[in-house]
Design a protein around this motif. Structure first.
Motif, PDB file in Angstrom:
ATOM      1  N   GLU A 166      31.570  15.723  22.350  1.00 30.85           N
ATOM      2  CA  GLU A 166      32.447  14.850  21.571  1.00 30.85           C
ATOM      3  C   GLU A 166      32.254  15.096  20.066  1.00 30.85           C
ATOM      4  O   GLU A 166      33.212  15.153  19.298  1.00 30.85           O
ATOM      5  N   ARG A 167      31.025  15.266  19.664  1.00 30.31           N
ATOM      6  CA  ARG A 167      30.716  15.528  18.249  1.00 30.31           C
ATOM      7  C   ARG A 167      31.319  16.871  17.808  1.00 30.31           C
ATOM      8  O   ARG A 167      31.895  16.970  16.727  1.00 30.31           O
ATOM      9  N   GLY A 174      35.084  16.550  17.579  1.00 40.22           N
ATOM     10  CA  GLY A 174      35.436  15.805  16.373  1.00 40.22           C
ATOM     11  C   GLY A 174      35.349  16.646  15.116  1.00 40.22           C
ATOM     12  O   GLY A 174      36.025  16.371  14.133  1.00 40.22           O
ATOM     13  N   ARG A 175      34.519  17.654  15.161  1.00 36.70           N
ATOM     14  CA  ARG A 175      34.380  18.566  14.015  1.00 36.70           C
ATOM     15  C   ARG A 175      35.460  19.645  14.029  1.00 36.70           C
ATOM     16  O   ARG A 175      35.611  20.397  13.069  1.00 36.70           O
ATOM     17  N   GLU A 212      22.344  20.443  13.360  1.00 37.43           N
ATOM     18  CA  GLU A 212      21.975  19.053  13.617  1.00 37.43           C
ATOM     19  C   GLU A 212      20.961  19.010  14.754  1.00 37.43           C
ATOM     20  O   GLU A 212      21.183  19.603  15.802  1.00 37.43           O
ATOM     21  N   ARG A 228      21.810   9.786  17.716  1.00 33.07           N
ATOM     22  CA  ARG A 228      21.810   9.936  16.260  1.00 33.07           C
ATOM     23  C   ARG A 228      21.127  11.233  15.859  1.00 33.07           C
ATOM     24  O   ARG A 228      20.494  11.894  16.673  1.00 33.07           O
ATOM     25  N   GLU A 229      21.262  11.542  14.565  1.00 31.01           N
ATOM     26  CA  GLU A 229      20.535  12.684  14.015  1.00 31.01           C
ATOM     27  C   GLU A 229      19.052  12.346  13.972  1.00 31.01           C
ATOM     28  O   GLU A 229      18.671  11.214  13.660  1.00 31.01           O
ATOM     29  N   LEU A 273      28.094  13.364  24.549  1.00 34.86           N
ATOM     30  CA  LEU A 273      28.120  12.983  23.136  1.00 34.86           C
ATOM     31  C   LEU A 273      28.113  14.210  22.227  1.00 34.86           C
ATOM     32  O   LEU A 273      28.786  14.224  21.195  1.00 34.86           O
ATOM     33  N   ALA A 274      27.367  15.245  22.606  1.00 39.20           N
ATOM     34  CA  ALA A 274      27.333  16.474  21.807  1.00 39.20           C
ATOM     35  C   ALA A 274      28.694  17.163  21.817  1.00 39.20           C
ATOM     36  O   ALA A 274      29.178  17.623  20.770  1.00 39.20           O
ATOM     37  N   LEU A 305      19.660  16.380  17.228  1.00 34.75           N
ATOM     38  CA  LEU A 305      20.128  15.075  17.673  1.00 34.75           C
ATOM     39  C   LEU A 305      19.193  14.503  18.727  1.00 34.75           C
ATOM     40  O   LEU A 305      18.620  15.253  19.530  1.00 34.75           O
TER      41      LEU A 305
END
Length: 157
Positions: free
Chosen positions: A114-115, A118-119, A50, A4-5, A111-112, A52
């Motif tokens: 992937e984030r 997604g952006r 961000e 999460r952030e 996860l980073a 994270l």
């Protein structure tokens, strides 16, 4: 695990991770300076930045969702290259010294990425100190290539 952030409440734990990558630093002993407060507030307020964290997900007595096990900062950089796609810049990657070797760093980076994907980012990039050879092997195992030579110029205040 929870990805999460970071919140202001996580700042001592994040600074503890950044303070010494070879040992576990107690977040309660971290001195949070005015510059840290300003920097965190700026990151939090900027939609292109961000901070994270990856936590163990266990609820703490203060209602927090667990111990911070890792962190990283993602900065989204607009540019005309890459057909106008943003790129994601990864900084300040850390995993607690006593939790390394269990795949947390790989999960944090997955996860980073992937984030960023997604952006709509077309590229994820990072720099790593030349002395951190184990980190270099880690990034290469994740598919990052040594494609550029990096340069830095430290500015005096």
């Amino acid at each position: 695990m929870i990805f999460r952030e970071a919140t202001r409440q996580d700042l001592p734990a994040v600074l503890a991770l950044l303070a010494d990558e070879d040992s576990v630093v107690d977040p309660a002993r971290v001195v949070i300076g005015e510059a840290h407060e300003r920097a965190f507030a700026a990151i939090e307020a900027d939609p292109r930045n961000e901070m994270l964290v990856l936590t163990d997900g266990a609820d703490g007595a203060d209602g927090a969702d667990g111990v911070v096990l890792g962190c990283l900062q993602l900065t989204y950089v607009p540019g005309l290259g890459q057909n106008g796609q943003e790129r994601a810049l990864v900084e300040a990657v850390r995993v607690r010294a006593d939790r390394r070797g269990a795949g947390l760093g790989a999960e944090l980076m997955r996860l980073a990425v992937e984030r960023a994907r997604g952006r709509g980012c077309g590229l994820v990039q990072l720099t790593s100190n030349k002395r951190r050879t184990a980190a270099h092997r880690f990034y290469e195992r994740l598919g990052f290539a040594r494609s550029h030579e990096g340069f830095k110029l430290h500015l005096e205040p």
